[in-house]
Design an enzyme around this catalytic site. Structure first.
Site, short mmCIF file in Angstrom:
data_model
loop_
_atom_site.label_atom_id
_atom_site.label_comp_id
_atom_site.label_asym_id
_atom_site.label_seq_id
_atom_site.Cartn_x
_atom_site.Cartn_y
_atom_site.Cartn_z
N GLU A 92 -7.32 -2.00 -13.40
CA GLU A 92 -8.10 -0.78 -13.44
C GLU A 92 -7.30 0.42 -12.96
O GLU A 92 -6.42 0.29 -12.11
CB GLU A 92 -9.33 -0.91 -12.54
CG GLU A 92 -10.20 -2.11 -12.82
CD GLU A 92 -11.17 -2.40 -11.68
OE1 GLU A 92 -11.31 -1.53 -10.79
OE2 GLU A 92 -11.77 -3.47 -11.68
N CYS A 105 -6.05 7.03 -9.53
CA CYS A 105 -5.74 5.86 -8.71
C CYS A 105 -5.15 4.79 -9.62
O CYS A 105 -5.77 4.40 -10.61
CB CYS A 105 -7.00 5.32 -8.04
SG CYS A 105 -7.52 6.25 -6.61
N CYS A 112 -4.37 -9.69 -5.96
CA CYS A 112 -3.69 -9.31 -4.72
C CYS A 112 -3.56 -10.54 -3.82
O CYS A 112 -4.45 -11.37 -3.75
CB CYS A 112 -4.48 -8.22 -4.01
SG CYS A 112 -3.65 -7.55 -2.54
N CYS A 116 -7.96 -9.27 1.74
CA CYS A 116 -8.82 -8.56 2.68
C CYS A 116 -10.28 -8.93 2.40
O CYS A 116 -10.70 -8.97 1.23
CB CYS A 116 -8.62 -7.06 2.57
SG CYS A 116 -6.98 -6.51 3.08
N CYS A 119 -12.52 -6.62 0.08
CA CYS A 119 -11.93 -6.13 -1.16
C CYS A 119 -12.19 -7.07 -2.33
O CYS A 119 -11.85 -8.26 -2.26
CB CYS A 119 -10.43 -5.92 -0.98
SG CYS A 119 -9.57 -5.38 -2.46
N CYS A 330 -13.02 -1.17 -5.97
CA CYS A 330 -11.82 -1.58 -6.71
C CYS A 330 -11.87 -3.07 -7.04
O CYS A 330 -12.14 -3.90 -6.18
CB CYS A 330 -10.59 -1.27 -5.87
SG CYS A 330 -9.06 -1.59 -6.73
#
Length: 345
Positions: A92, A105, A112, A116, A119, A330
């Site tokens: 994205e 952004c 990832c 976290c 997230c 996100c």
């Protein structure tokens, strides 16, 4: 023969290509201008190259830009774009217009590794690194590309965990033969990958944003596993060796969770942790995601937190939430798309 891509190549790489093909040396600069200034989609559009050179180039290469596969537009003007990667996954980018500013952004990874707790991208796990071409494609292939005033590497992924590709993208963005942007227009966000932070600080003048989210080590560790490998105190100690008073800006991102990190005790600890650093602090409202039992702080608690830090001499602001009606968090849109495709298989 499968063709290679020109998009994402540096001037040195383009010079190597034209030398190998027996083209004049200056042709590399011409190709770079077509890629990054004029942003053509087809080698045939490079009209100041001879027809023969265009044919030789097209026999092995194509440009490599591709349009978004999906978009979601918010009532506030924010647009979330979804791009398909070479590996068949999705990333994205988010376009945010705000008066005289137009910010994008940008994502740097598919998924990832940092995991976290708050997230959505972390919930996907790590799939792959984005190439320079895939990073640049997000910037060039949105309809608003020519309007952009600012760029933030704050999308999917940890930019400093894909440092080589991100650094090459920064080179293209700031070089005279590329976008020729000032580094002041670009911010790179990190949760604190110390092993690569030094190189970023020493080789670029781009702004830096550090995701902090809690000043207490044990509490930060409970939502950010990176705290174990790279304690935030060590990151801040490293940052004290650099001058952030002139060319480069240092900011800290602080997502506020109700009853977890929004008390006056946390504000006091944060002020103590960052004392003496020339920095800004951005307080961010949490966008809820599935399976996470955290809630965003109430407005009054955020105001008390902000005002305390401002009294302590920091520049602290509450960031305006944007795009809350279009999968604002996100990773939400790419996760939904991945699930949609999976359900069809």
């Amino acid at each position: 023969m499968e063709k290679k891509y020109l998009a994402g190549k540096t001037l040195d790489e383009l010079s190597g290509i034209v030398a190998r093909m027996g083209m004049p040396r200056f042709t590399a600069g011409q190709i770079a201008a077509w890629l990054y200034e004029k942003r053509v989609r087809n080698i045939d559009e490079m009209t100041n190259l001879s027809k023969q050179n265009r044919e030789h180039l097209a026999a092995e290469y194509e440009i490599g830009y591709s349009v978004p596969v999906e978009e979601m537009r918010s009532v506030d003007g924010t647009v979330k774009y979804l791009f398909k990667t070479t590996s068949g996954n999705f990333v994205e980018s988010v376009y945010i217009p705000d008066r005289d500013r137009a910010t994008l952004c940008v994502s740097s990874q598919v998924g990832c590794k940092m995991n976290c707790y708050f997230c959505m991208t972390g919930k996907q796990g790590f799939n792959s690194q984005l190439t320079v071409r895939e990073i640049m494609n997000q910037i060039i292939s949105i309809p608003e590309s020519a309007k952009l005033t600012n760029l933030v590497f704050m999308g999917m992924g940890e930019p400093l965990d894909n440092l080589d590709e991100v650094m090459t993208a920064l080179t293209i963005l700031t070089a005279k033969w590329g976008f020729a942007w000032s580094p002041k227009r670009i911010t790179v966000s990190t949760i604190g990958v110390k092993r690569n932070l030094t190189r970023f600080l020493e080789e670029t003048d781009c702004h830096l944003a550090v995701s902090l989210h809690n000043p207490f080590p044990e509490e930060r560790l409970s939502i950010m596993p990176v705290q174990k490998a790279y304690p935030i105190a060590d990151i801040i100690s490293l940052l004290r060796n650099y001058d952030f008073s002139h060319q480069r800006r240092l900011s800290f991102e602080y997502i506020m969770f109700s009853g977890f990190n929004d008390s006056l005790k946390h504000a006091e600890a944060l002020a103590k942790l960052l004392k003496g650093l020339d920095c800004r602090i951005n307080l961010i409202r949490f966008h809820a995601i599935p399976g996470v039992n955290l809630k965003t702080s109430v407005e009054s608690d955020m105001v008390i937190f902000r005002d305390y830090l401002n009294r302590k001499g920091f520049t602290c602001t509450i960031r305006t939430s944007r795009g809350e009606d279009i999968f604002a968090a996100c990773g939400m849109l790419s996760t939904a798309k991945k699930g949609e495709i999976g359900n069809k298989c």
